[in-house]
Design a protein around this motif. Structure first.
Motif, PDB file in Angstrom:
ATOM      1  N   VAL A 133       1.127  -1.167  -0.185  1.00 18.48           N
ATOM      2  CA  VAL A 133       0.253  -0.088   0.182  1.00 18.48           C
ATOM      3  C   VAL A 133       0.776   0.930  -0.175  1.00 18.48           C
ATOM      4  N   HIS A 134       1.879   1.246   1.319  1.00 16.02           N
ATOM      5  CA  HIS A 134       2.996   2.300   0.521  1.00 16.02           C
ATOM      6  C   HIS A 134       3.776   2.374  -0.546  1.00 16.02           C
ATOM      7  N   VAL A 147       0.460   4.179   5.918  1.00 13.19           N
ATOM      8  CA  VAL A 147       0.234   3.501   5.853  1.00 13.19           C
ATOM      9  C   VAL A 147      -0.391   3.221   7.681  1.00 13.19           C
ATOM     10  N   VAL A 148      -1.095   4.512   8.590  1.00 14.98           N
ATOM     11  CA  VAL A 148      -1.506   4.668   9.726  1.00 14.98           C
ATOM     12  C   VAL A 148      -2.814   4.757   9.314  1.00 14.98           C
ATOM     13  N   VAL A 149      -2.501   5.799   8.136  1.00 10.21           N
ATOM     14  CA  VAL A 149      -3.975   6.369   7.623  1.00 10.21           C
ATOM     15  C   VAL A 149      -4.483   5.440   7.306  1.00 10.21           C
ATOM     16  N   THR A 312      -2.712   1.811  -9.704  1.00 10.36           N
ATOM     17  CA  THR A 312      -3.771   1.527  -9.153  1.00 10.36           C
ATOM     18  C   THR A 312      -3.752   0.235  -8.346  1.00 10.36           C
ATOM     19  N   GLY A 313      -3.469  -0.853  -9.602  1.00 13.66           N
ATOM     20  CA  GLY A 313      -4.177  -2.144  -9.346  1.00 13.66           C
ATOM     21  C   GLY A 313      -3.336  -2.678  -8.411  1.00 13.66           C
ATOM     22  N   LEU A 314      -2.254  -2.402  -8.193  1.00 12.43           N
ATOM     23  CA  LEU A 314      -1.646  -2.086  -6.952  1.00 12.43           C
ATOM     24  C   LEU A 314      -1.780  -2.135  -5.926  1.00 12.43           C
ATOM     25  N   PHE A 315      -2.889  -0.904  -5.821  1.00 12.30           N
ATOM     26  CA  PHE A 315      -3.225  -0.491  -4.578  1.00 12.30           C
ATOM     27  C   PHE A 315      -4.051  -1.583  -3.523  1.00 12.30           C
ATOM     28  N   CYS A 316      -5.653  -2.149  -4.824  1.00 15.36           N
ATOM     29  CA  CYS A 316      -6.223  -2.217  -5.236  1.00 15.36           C
ATOM     30  C   CYS A 316      -5.978  -3.853  -4.060  1.00 15.36           C
ATOM     31  N   ALA A 317      -4.529  -4.528  -4.989  1.00 14.50           N
ATOM     32  CA  ALA A 317      -4.384  -6.046  -4.772  1.00 14.50           C
ATOM     33  C   ALA A 317      -3.175  -5.766  -3.808  1.00 14.50           C
ATOM     34  N   ALA A 318      -3.206  -4.843  -2.708  1.00 15.84           N
ATOM     35  CA  ALA A 318      -2.322  -4.703  -1.216  1.00 15.84           C
ATOM     36  C   ALA A 318      -3.332  -4.023  -0.259  1.00 15.84           C
ATOM     37  N   ILE A 355      -4.111  -8.041  14.314  1.00 15.68           N
ATOM     38  CA  ILE A 355      -3.414  -8.272  13.210  1.00 15.68           C
ATOM     39  C   ILE A 355      -2.650  -7.377  12.603  1.00 15.68           C
ATOM     40  N   LEU A 356      -3.624  -6.781  12.210  1.00 18.20           N
ATOM     41  CA  LEU A 356      -3.807  -5.393  11.594  1.00 18.20           C
ATOM     42  C   LEU A 356      -2.620  -3.951  12.619  1.00 18.20           C
ATOM     43  N   LEU A 357      -2.378  -4.533  13.566  1.00 18.56           N
ATOM     44  CA  LEU A 357      -1.875  -3.852  14.332  1.00 18.56           C
ATOM     45  C   LEU A 357      -0.410  -4.061  14.956  1.00 18.56           C
ATOM     46  N   VAL A 358      -0.449  -5.033  14.824  1.00 13.27           N
ATOM     47  CA  VAL A 358       0.867  -5.873  14.534  1.00 13.27           C
ATOM     48  C   VAL A 358       1.886  -5.513  13.185  1.00 13.27           C
ATOM     49  N   GLY A 359       1.019  -5.996  11.747  1.00 14.57           N
ATOM     50  CA  GLY A 359       1.867  -6.353  10.632  1.00 14.57           C
ATOM     51  C   GLY A 359       2.080  -4.052  10.513  1.00 14.57           C
ATOM     52  N   MET A 360       1.057  -2.902  10.939  1.00 13.01           N
ATOM     53  CA  MET A 360       1.189  -1.594  10.665  1.00 13.01           C
ATOM     54  C   MET A 360       2.461  -1.517  11.173  1.00 13.01           C
ATOM     55  N   CYS A 361       3.180  -1.868  12.709  1.00 13.34           N
ATOM     56  CA  CYS A 361       3.850  -1.471  13.604  1.00 13.34           C
ATOM     57  C   CYS A 361       5.485  -1.618  12.969  1.00 13.34           C
ATOM     58  N   VAL A 362       5.386  -2.960  12.663  1.00 14.18           N
ATOM     59  CA  VAL A 362       6.528  -3.636  12.052  1.00 14.18           C
ATOM     60  C   VAL A 362       6.867  -3.191  10.356  1.00 14.18           C
ATOM     61  N   ALA A 363       6.150  -2.980   9.686  1.00 16.75           N
ATOM     62  CA  ALA A 363       5.825  -1.875   7.901  1.00 16.75           C
ATOM     63  C   ALA A 363       6.825  -0.552   9.014  1.00 16.75           C
ATOM     64  N   LEU A 364       5.834   0.160  10.354  1.00 19.97           N
ATOM     65  CA  LEU A 364       6.601   1.450  10.300  1.00 19.97           C
ATOM     66  C   LEU A 364       7.891   1.169  11.033  1.00 19.97           C
TER      67      LEU A 364
END
Length: 429
Positions: A133-134, A147-149, A312-318, A355-364
């Motif tokens: 997404v980023h 990614v926070v948004v 656009t396709g990448l964003f939808c996929a991600a 699960i969402l928050l763990v993934g976000m923290c690792v990505a950040l």
């Protein structure tokens, strides 16, 4: 005489009422509905399979191997379709969750182990969807905290709808449509060699830049494993048993489930092959490090509009994979621990947010601090080695159990193909 006429009138009315009920039964409605209204769980599964990892892998193989690995996509999709069908049939016929069945057959320990393992793998790899997404957004908005948004939007989505399944199905249908259009446009601009593309459906071994066949223990095998592993996603197929129950399908809806699994699988194959063919046509010989590099490589060839269409396709996929992957981990963990498995239950939604928050923290940590999440990847890969064959084995076991499936057990042909997939899980993961 009047009483006899009244009795005959009542009998005729009851017969007419029964005829109307018969003609509006679920079986008849399933047959009369057009095929595109008989879809749902398969579209959602297609969305989680086509993520940033799938796009990067198919693009890299297209750039390095051309069209020659198309046949691998076909094999992986056939295996995925078989397991999706098995899981859909299990969910519709059994009328209960997979974890409840495992608890009844083996004990809560097995259901809990499956749930915890899948949740950990989902959380560990969720950061990849965040990075996808980023990468799509960063081509136009240079903001590290985007990614926070999107995680906030995902959390609002999880808690914002009373009928979470219906909302998810509609959103994923839109994402699937956008992906198909976006990647088809890129493919048209790429003008692939149609003859070479069709020759890719014939099995062949991967070759190096010098034209020599790769060693079966070398880089070529790793490419094949990566391509199969990002297409034949057993956890997503397993989750199909949850989705069909959330949609409200039962044994009389099995015809819909078969159509749904086939269409969802064809969508996976179409998108993956379009991405691979685009890369083979215009990026041959290019080193692709990440999905952002693919978008940048398209600018000199397709212009800014081409990059926008790809992003656009990448964003939808991600983002679609972003939501569904977290739900797979959250719902299967809650179910494994005996905390519920339906969208109206509280714990599946809460654990999805975890699960969402763990993934976000690792990505950040990766985006902002430049940390390398090697440890999480290694542990997740190690768990996948165990979890993928375990999930495949559980599906085969439950779908062949007479006390669970009755006469709806797997056919011999299904068991043979699924058995090959189970053996492949040990090798590919």
């Amino acid at each position: 005489m009047a009483g006899q006429r009244r009795r005959l009138h009542d009998e005729a009315r009851d017969i007419l009422k029964g005829y109307r009920l018969l003609n509006t039964s679920p079986q008849r409605c399933a047959i009369s509905r057009p095929w595109y209204r008989r879809l749902g769980p398969g579209l959602i599964t297609a969305c989680v399979v086509i993520g940033p990892g799938s796009i990067l892998t198919s693009s890299k193989i297209g750039a390095e191997q051309g069209y020659s690995m198309v046949w691998v996509v076909v094999v992986a999709v056939v295996l995925m379709m078989v397991y999706m069908t098995i899981a859909a049939r299990l969910g519709a016929v059994s009328g209960t969750s997979s974890a409840d069945l495992l608890t009844r057959k083996a004990g809560r320990w097995l259901a809990a182990f499956v749930g915890v393992s899948v949740a950990f793998v989902s959380a560990s790899f969720q950061f990849g969807n965040n990075l996808g997404v980023h990468a799509a957004v960063a081509e136009y908005v240079d903001w590290n905290y985007s990614v926070v948004v999107f995680n906030a939007l995902a959390i609002m989505f999880v808690f914002g709808f009373k009928d979470l399944y219906r909302a998810l199905e509609r959103l994923m249908s839109v994402f699937v449509g956008v992906m198909l259009v976006a990647f088809a446009i890129n493919l048209v601009f790429a003008r692939p060699n149609v003859g070479e593309l069709f020759s890719g459906f014939l099995p062949s071994l991967p070759r190096g830049p010098d034209g020599k066949v790769f060693s079966l223990t070398g880089e070529g095998t790793l490419q094949l494993i990566a391509l199969v592993g990002t297409t034949f996603v057993i956890a997503a197929a397993y989750y199909q048993s949850y989705l069909v129950r959330q949609k409200g399908w039962h044994e009389q809806d099995l015809a819909d489930g078969l159509v749904d699994a086939r269409v969802g699988s064809l969508i996976m194959a179409a998108i993956t092959i379009m991405i691979m063919a685009t890369s083979a046509a215009v990026l041959r010989g290019t080193q692709l490090a990440d999905v952002g590099a693919i978008a940048n490589q398209l600018v000199p060839l397709f212009g800014e509009a081409g990059r926008f269409v790809f992003c656009t396709g990448l964003f939808c996929a991600a983002f679609s994979s972003f939501i569904v992957n977290s739900m797979i981990g959250g719902f299967m963990l809650a179910d494994g621990l005996g905390l519920g498995s339906q969208p109206e239950d509280r714990w599946p939604r809460l654990l999805t947010v975890l699960i969402l928050l763990v993934g976000m923290c690792v990505a950040l940590a990766v985006i902002v601090k430049g940390y390398k999440p090697v440890g999480a990847i290694v542990v997740a890969q190690a768990l996948t080695v165990v979890v993928a064959p375990l999930l495949a084995g559980c599906l085969l076991w439950l779908s062949n159990a007479r006390d669970v499936m009755g006469s709806r057990r797997n056919s011999t042909a299904v068991n043979v193909i699924a058995g090959l997939g189970l053996l492949g899980c040990w090798r590919w993961h």
